[in-house]
Design a protein around this motif. Sequence first.
Motif, mmCIF file in Angstrom:
data_model
loop_
_atom_site.group_PDB
_atom_site.id
_atom_site.type_symbol
_atom_site.label_atom_id
_atom_site.label_comp_id
_atom_site.label_asym_id
_atom_site.label_seq_id
_atom_site.Cartn_x
_atom_site.Cartn_y
_atom_site.Cartn_z
ATOM 1 N N ASN A 61 0.758 11.728 2.851
ATOM 2 C CA ASN A 61 0.009 12.369 3.940
ATOM 3 C C ASN A 61 0.489 13.786 4.249
ATOM 4 O O ASN A 61 0.138 14.351 5.288
ATOM 5 C CB ASN A 61 0.120 11.525 5.216
ATOM 6 C CG ASN A 61 1.563 11.380 5.684
ATOM 7 O OD1 ASN A 61 2.452 11.122 4.874
ATOM 8 N ND2 ASN A 61 1.806 11.541 6.974
ATOM 9 N N VAL A 62 1.271 14.379 3.361
ATOM 10 C CA VAL A 62 1.836 15.717 3.598
ATOM 11 C C VAL A 62 1.397 16.681 2.502
ATOM 12 O O VAL A 62 1.377 16.330 1.315
ATOM 13 C CB VAL A 62 3.375 15.666 3.655
ATOM 14 C CG1 VAL A 62 3.959 17.073 3.812
ATOM 15 C CG2 VAL A 62 3.834 14.783 4.811
ATOM 16 N N ILE A 63 1.035 17.899 2.915
ATOM 17 C CA ILE A 63 0.705 18.974 1.979
ATOM 18 C C ILE A 63 1.734 20.085 2.138
ATOM 19 O O ILE A 63 2.010 20.531 3.261
ATOM 20 C CB ILE A 63 -0.707 19.529 2.241
ATOM 21 C CG1 ILE A 63 -1.765 18.474 1.903
ATOM 22 C CG2 ILE A 63 -0.953 20.792 1.421
ATOM 23 C CD1 ILE A 63 -3.185 18.901 2.249
ATOM 24 N N ILE B 107 3.755 23.693 5.692
ATOM 25 C CA ILE B 107 3.793 22.232 5.563
ATOM 26 C C ILE B 107 2.824 21.640 6.577
ATOM 27 O O ILE B 107 2.863 21.986 7.761
ATOM 28 C CB ILE B 107 5.206 21.678 5.827
ATOM 29 C CG1 ILE B 107 6.243 22.366 4.933
ATOM 30 C CG2 ILE B 107 5.239 20.159 5.605
ATOM 31 C CD1 ILE B 107 7.674 21.996 5.277
ATOM 32 N N LEU B 108 1.952 20.775 6.122
ATOM 33 C CA LEU B 108 0.993 20.083 6.986
ATOM 34 C C LEU B 108 1.179 18.586 6.856
ATOM 35 O O LEU B 108 1.227 18.058 5.744
ATOM 36 C CB LEU B 108 -0.442 20.444 6.591
ATOM 37 C CG LEU B 108 -1.526 19.515 7.145
ATOM 38 C CD1 LEU B 108 -1.678 19.701 8.641
ATOM 39 C CD2 LEU B 108 -2.838 19.715 6.430
ATOM 40 N N MET B 109 1.276 17.899 7.983
ATOM 41 C CA MET B 109 1.360 16.443 7.977
ATOM 42 C C MET B 109 0.129 15.868 8.673
ATOM 43 O O MET B 109 -0.144 16.176 9.840
ATOM 44 C CB MET B 109 2.625 15.965 8.697
ATOM 45 C CG MET B 109 2.733 14.443 8.798
ATOM 46 S SD MET B 109 4.225 13.918 9.683
ATOM 47 C CE MET B 109 5.476 14.399 8.496
ATOM 48 N N SER B 110 -0.625 15.039 7.960
ATOM 49 C CA SER B 110 -1.764 14.344 8.564
ATOM 50 C C SER B 110 -1.262 13.064 9.224
ATOM 51 O O SER B 110 -0.546 12.280 8.602
ATOM 52 C CB SER B 110 -2.810 14.001 7.503
ATOM 53 O OG SER B 110 -3.372 15.177 6.964
ATOM 54 N N SER B 111 -1.617 12.877 10.490
ATOM 55 C CA SER B 111 -1.149 11.678 11.201
ATOM 56 C C SER B 111 -2.163 11.247 12.244
ATOM 57 O O SER B 111 -1.808 10.835 13.343
ATOM 58 C CB SER B 111 0.210 11.953 11.873
ATOM 59 O OG SER B 111 0.110 13.051 12.759
ATOM 60 N N GLY B 112 -3.439 11.390 11.928
ATOM 61 C CA GLY B 112 -4.493 11.067 12.871
ATOM 62 C C GLY B 112 -4.721 9.577 13.024
ATOM 63 O O GLY B 112 -4.040 8.739 12.422
ATOM 64 N N GLY C 108 0.818 -1.207 0.000
ATOM 65 C CA GLY C 108 0.000 0.000 0.000
ATOM 66 C C GLY C 108 0.848 1.251 0.000
ATOM 67 O O GLY C 108 2.075 1.205 0.061
ATOM 68 N N PRO C 109 0.185 2.429 -0.041
ATOM 69 C CA PRO C 109 0.905 3.682 -0.029
ATOM 70 C C PRO C 109 1.632 3.900 1.291
ATOM 71 O O PRO C 109 1.266 3.328 2.320
ATOM 72 C CB PRO C 109 -0.191 4.728 -0.233
ATOM 73 C CG PRO C 109 -1.486 4.023 -0.149
ATOM 74 C CD PRO C 109 -1.239 2.555 -0.117
ATOM 75 N N THR C 110 2.690 4.671 1.274
ATOM 76 C CA THR C 110 3.472 4.943 2.461
ATOM 77 C C THR C 110 3.181 6.340 2.980
ATOM 78 O O THR C 110 2.681 7.195 2.260
ATOM 79 C CB THR C 110 4.969 4.815 2.154
ATOM 80 O OG1 THR C 110 5.295 5.706 1.086
ATOM 81 C CG2 THR C 110 5.328 3.400 1.765
ATOM 82 N N THR C 111 3.503 6.561 4.247
ATOM 83 C CA THR C 111 3.301 7.869 4.851
ATOM 84 C C THR C 111 4.625 8.422 5.339
ATOM 85 O O THR C 111 5.522 7.671 5.742
ATOM 86 C CB THR C 111 2.311 7.793 6.028
ATOM 87 O OG1 THR C 111 2.831 6.895 7.013
ATOM 88 C CG2 THR C 111 0.950 7.329 5.570
ATOM 89 N N GLU D 106 -6.967 11.698 4.816
ATOM 90 C CA GLU D 106 -7.148 13.003 5.438
ATOM 91 C C GLU D 106 -6.456 14.095 4.633
ATOM 92 O O GLU D 106 -7.018 15.170 4.383
ATOM 93 C CB GLU D 106 -6.611 12.980 6.867
ATOM 94 C CG GLU D 106 -7.416 12.127 7.822
ATOM 95 C CD GLU D 106 -6.792 12.049 9.201
ATOM 96 O OE1 GLU D 106 -5.726 12.674 9.399
ATOM 97 O OE2 GLU D 106 -7.353 11.368 10.078
ATOM 98 N N ALA D 107 -5.214 13.845 4.225
ATOM 99 C CA ALA D 107 -4.467 14.825 3.435
ATOM 100 C C ALA D 107 -5.102 15.018 2.067
ATOM 101 O O ALA D 107 -5.181 16.145 1.555
ATOM 102 C CB ALA D 107 -3.013 14.378 3.289
#
Length: 273
Positions: free
Chosen positions: A225-227, A136-141, A81-84, A148-149
Motif C-alpha cells: 500500500n506504499v508508493i 512517499i505515499l501510504m494508502s490507508s483509506g 492475503g497481502p500485507t500492508t 488504492e495504491a
Amino acid sequence: MSDYPRWRHDSNQGELSPGSAGPPTAIPRGRHRPAWFPAVAGVGATALVGIVAIGVVLATGVGSGRGHQAAGGSSGSPSSGPTTYTGMPNPCTIGASRPKQVDGATIKGPNDEDHQRSCSWAIFDSDRAVYLQVGILMSSGAGNPIVEARNAFANDRTFAASPDDADKEPAGFSGNEDAQHPQAISSLGDEAFSAKFTNDVSYGSGDHPKLYHLGGAWVEARAANVIVSVRWGGATYQGVSSGDKIYTGTNDDYSTTDKQARTVVKTLLGKLS
C-alpha cells in the motif's frame, strides 16, 4: 542544446514570486494534481518545481513480515492475503544512497502531512542545476489500501507512456515536466517503473528570473500500500540565452541518474515498517 527532443522552451514557462532568490515555481498545465501528494514547497517565498520522468517495473514483493499488517486485519493476525505497511521512513534520511552531486544543496523537508512524506535537494547556478525529489505515499483509506495504491501507481505509469490517457497528473508534477520512454525494471517492490524526464524550472529574484532546462530519471515503485517516488536529475550549462533568459545545456545522463534513483528507492523500501 537539449538531448531530450520533446522539450519546447516556448511552452510551460515558469514563474517566480518576486523578492526571493530561492527555488522556483511554475504554471500548471491544468491537469489536476492529487491532494495526497503536493509538489514540494521551495525555500522562502518560492516553490520548487517537481522534476519528472517515468518507466515501468514488475518485481517481487518487499518483505511482508516486519511491522505491517494483513489488509483488513490487525497486526499479527494470521492471514494468507497481502500485507500492508503502517510506518513510513523519513524521506530525507537516505544515507549513502544520496547522490554526491547534491552535497551543499538547499534541503527542503521532511514535509509530513496526511499519509505522505517528501524531501528535496536543489542547486541552481549559472553553470549547473541539480534537483532531487523524494516522495512517499501510504494508502490507508476505508477501502482496500493495496488496491488504492495499485490504482495510483497505474495512473502514474500511464502518464509516463501517454499523459493524455492518465486520469490525473502524477503527484508533485507542476505542469512543466515531460516524461518519455517508460522502461520496465525488476526486483524493486511489487511493481515499479523508470523513465526519462525533463523539467523547466524558473529560478531567480525580482522581475527577471531565469529558466533552467534540465533532465534525468524518474523511478517509482509500489510495495503493498506504499508508493515511493524519486525524481533525480540536472544539467550543465555554458551560458544563458540573452533573449529568453533560458539556461540550456547538457542534461544529466539518463542511465546514470536512473541507477542512482533506483538505489534511493530501494533504500526507502527497505525502511518501510
